[in-house]
Motif scaffolding. Structure first.
Motif, PDB file in Angstrom:
ATOM      1  N   ARG A  77     -10.592  -3.195   6.375  1.00  0.00           N
ATOM      2  CA  ARG A  77     -10.619  -3.868   5.071  1.00  0.00           C
ATOM      3  C   ARG A  77     -10.885  -2.885   3.929  1.00  0.00           C
ATOM      4  N   ARG A 101       0.828  -1.208   0.000  1.00  0.00           N
ATOM      5  CA  ARG A 101       0.000   0.000   0.000  1.00  0.00           C
ATOM      6  C   ARG A 101       0.861   1.257   0.000  1.00  0.00           C
ATOM      7  N   ARG A 120      -7.628   0.025   3.792  1.00  0.00           N
ATOM      8  CA  ARG A 120      -6.353  -0.398   3.191  1.00  0.00           C
ATOM      9  C   ARG A 120      -6.285  -0.120   1.688  1.00  0.00           C
ATOM     10  N   TRP A 121      -7.436   0.203   1.084  1.00  0.00           N
ATOM     11  CA  TRP A 121      -7.427   0.561  -0.329  1.00  0.00           C
ATOM     12  C   TRP A 121      -7.192   2.058  -0.548  1.00  0.00           C
TER      13      TRP A 121
END
Length: 585
Positions: free
Chosen positions: A511, A227, A514-515
């Motif tokens: 969840r 990331r 993290r994008w």
């Protein structure tokens, strides 16, 4: 994370703890590892926790000696803990200001501290942090909501070492091999011939898009994760591939038509403003949201339940240490920087409050908000004493340095609690570590950067933490009105993006979050040359690809190999600087 370390770890025949060999081993490793963090901090603005390296090397060293003797000396679990406490305390000395406020102070005032006063200053703010941690220890360690993930990672490594000695030896072989490879590449680049910095076109080379043959950067890429690595690549493309050419085309940054080579120094003077504002606003927003969520998780009667165990008792010995540290910090602010004693004294309660904040955030998340603590301090002193550079930087340095050392020791206390270590012996080990780190760190800094005015904020030494502290101090000193309207709009845009991303990162489920791009990496990409961001991004992508194919290999060796690459190049780079200094004498 659930662990039962005290029951799981084997009992040893001889229970040694603060032994001479444990302290000397930690001191030796501190001398070797501290330059790595100073070098990396000036190069890319990040540092590496040295606890696990110290555990592995110390275990391998003494088990190797034991294997060649008839009577096997026992390198005890508690000696391993003292060893890593000394070494990590020394290596974490950069939180005392060596790679941020101290160089920024020199750039803004032209005043460079002499070696001994600089050592005294770095030691004093770190010494204050140790005593703050001592008094925080009962309250925070008894709070079961605070897991201290970084301390638990060190504890898990201890478990693996004493359950699987062969695994530790395998990791130390990988560590040494990676360090030798990285050191060899750096030695060839510095002494044999200069390795090529290839760029597709001269135009891209001017924008710093070159290939940097640095294994240290690939090593850091392997640690930061996919990331952060992808965010660095995106940020480099946005800042240096998109915004920088626009600045040149609109004459906001003037570069000679016949200029060749990377034009980092000219471009970063503009690009650092949106990058710094993004990082500062994102970290402050994230810190505020995390503290709000942590406070809401506590039941209304939590303090009442914990009061008997969390009560602070001022016994004569620790109280004397705390008073000595306060007197030292206040006196040095007055003597070295000409700060009024009452203003210097005001930095102490601020440092204590912010160290408490940092310790709780580290306990809950594992993320040390030292950058945010420093910026909060700068903003606070900017309001109290506007226009005074020394107060803005060095009084704020007190809070940042104390918070950094306090969080490091709190992680060690967490490990010590699990294995039954003696807290006051850990405190002694931490004091020894910061003394060693202060001496070694200052000498290495002065050796690497003999002329901060000419060498810092350049392509060779981007020093992004220095740029951040300097930019905030400049803004609070001269005001936004002294900047061009284009820079003010860039600061506004960076601040807005930082607040938005910091809020989303803290509120969204993990969840989903993290994008999102990493705010620290996105802001950093505006301050680092594109060549550094690309190599770190490449290291992150390479590690991710290997993990997709061989997950067990990366789980066992990725961090160890990355640490070796970092240590090998940085130690060789420091050695090369030392050699050049000797040649000019």
């Amino acid at each position: 994370m659930g662990h039962a370390p005290a029951a799981a770890l084997p009992r040893v025949r001889i229970e040694r703890e603060l032994s001479l060999r444990a302290v000397l081993t930690g001191a030796m490793l501190g001398v070797v590892l501290t330059p790595s963090n100073v070098y990396a901090g000036l190069k890319i603005g990040w540092s590496f926790n040295m606890s696990i390296i110290a555990l592995l090397v110390g275990f391998a060293l003494w088990q190797g000696i034991a294997g060649r003797k008839k009577e096997r000396p026992v390198w005890t679990l508690h000696e391993s803990n003292i060893n890593q406490t000394v070494a990590s305390a020394a290596a974490s000395i950069i939180s005392g200001g060596l790679v941020a406020p101290i160089p920024a102070y020199t750039l803004l005032t032209g005043h460079q501290l002499d070696p001994v006063p600089m050592m005294a200053w770095v030691f004093s703010v770190s010494f204050l942090g140790i005593w703050i941690a001592w008094y925080l220890r009962p309250a925070l360690l008894n709070d079961h909501d605070l897991k201290f993930p970084e301390g638990m990672a060190t504890l898990e490594t201890l478990q693996q070492i004493y359950h699987h000695g062969r695994e530790a030896m395998s990791r130390i072989k990988v560590l040494c091999s990676a360090a030798l490879l990285s050191g060899l590449v750096k030695w060839i680049d510095g002494f044999v011939w200069a390795l090529p910095r290839w760029a597709p076109t001269p135009a891209l080379e001017r924008l710093t898009f070159t290939v940097d043959p640095s294994l240290l950067l690939i090593g850091f890429g392997g640690i930061i994760g996919i990331r952060v690595g992808l965010t660095l690549l995106f940020g480099a493309a946005l800042a240096w591939g998109g915004l920088a050419p626009w600045l040149i085309d609109h004459a906001l940054v003037v570069i000679a038509p016949n200029a060749s080579g990377p034009q980092f120094a000219a471009l970063v003077e503009w690009l650092l403003w949106p990058g710094v504002s993004l990082m500062v606003c994102a970290t402050l927003t994230s810190l505020a949201v995390r503290l709000f969520r942590v406070s809401r998780r506590l039941p209304a009667n939590a303090l009442a339940h914990r009061a008997p165990r969390a009560r602070i008792r001022f016994s004569p010995g620790p109280a004397s240490g705390l008073l000595l540290s306060v007197a030292l910090v206040v006196a040095l602010q007055a003597l070295l920087f000409g700060i009024d004693w009452w203003m210097a004294l005001l930095s102490i309660p601020l440092a204590i409050c912010l160290a408490v904040v940092a310790a709780r955030v580290v306990g809950a998340t594992g993320i040390a908000p030292i950058g945010a603590i420093g910026k909060l301090s700068q903003l606070g002193f900017g309001l109290i004493a506007p226009g005074q550079v020394a107060i803005n930087l060095m009084s704020a340095n007190t809070a940042g340095g104390a918070a950094g050392q306090s969080t490091d020791l709190m992680n060690d206390f967490k490990v010590g609690l699990a294995i039954g270590a003696t807290p006051h012996k850990q405190l002694v080990a931490q004091c020894i570590g910061i003394f060693i780190g202060s001496v070694v760190g200052v000498l290495v800094y002065l050796m690497l950067i003999p002329d901060p005015q000419a060498m810092l904020l350049t392509e060779q030494w981007p020093a992004p933490a220095v740029a951040t502290w300097k930019a905030v101090a400049q803004t609070l000193t001269v005001g936004l009105g002294a900047l061009s309207s284009e820079i003010r709009w860039a600061i506004l845009a960076g601040s807005a993006v930082g607040v938005l991303l910091g809020t989303l990162d803290s509120l969204l489920p993990q969840r989903v979050a993290r994008w999102l791009p990493s705010t620290a990496a996105l802001g950093l990409a505006f301050i680092l040359p594109a060549s550094i961001a690309m190599m770190m991004g490449f290291g992150a992508v390479l590690t991710w690809l290997v993990n997709c194919r061989w997950p067990s290999v990366t789980e066992r060796f990725a961090i160890t190999a990355a640490a070796g690459l970092i240590a090998g190049e940085s130690i060789t780079g420091v050695g090369a600087s030392f050699w050049e200094m000797l040649r000019t004498l």
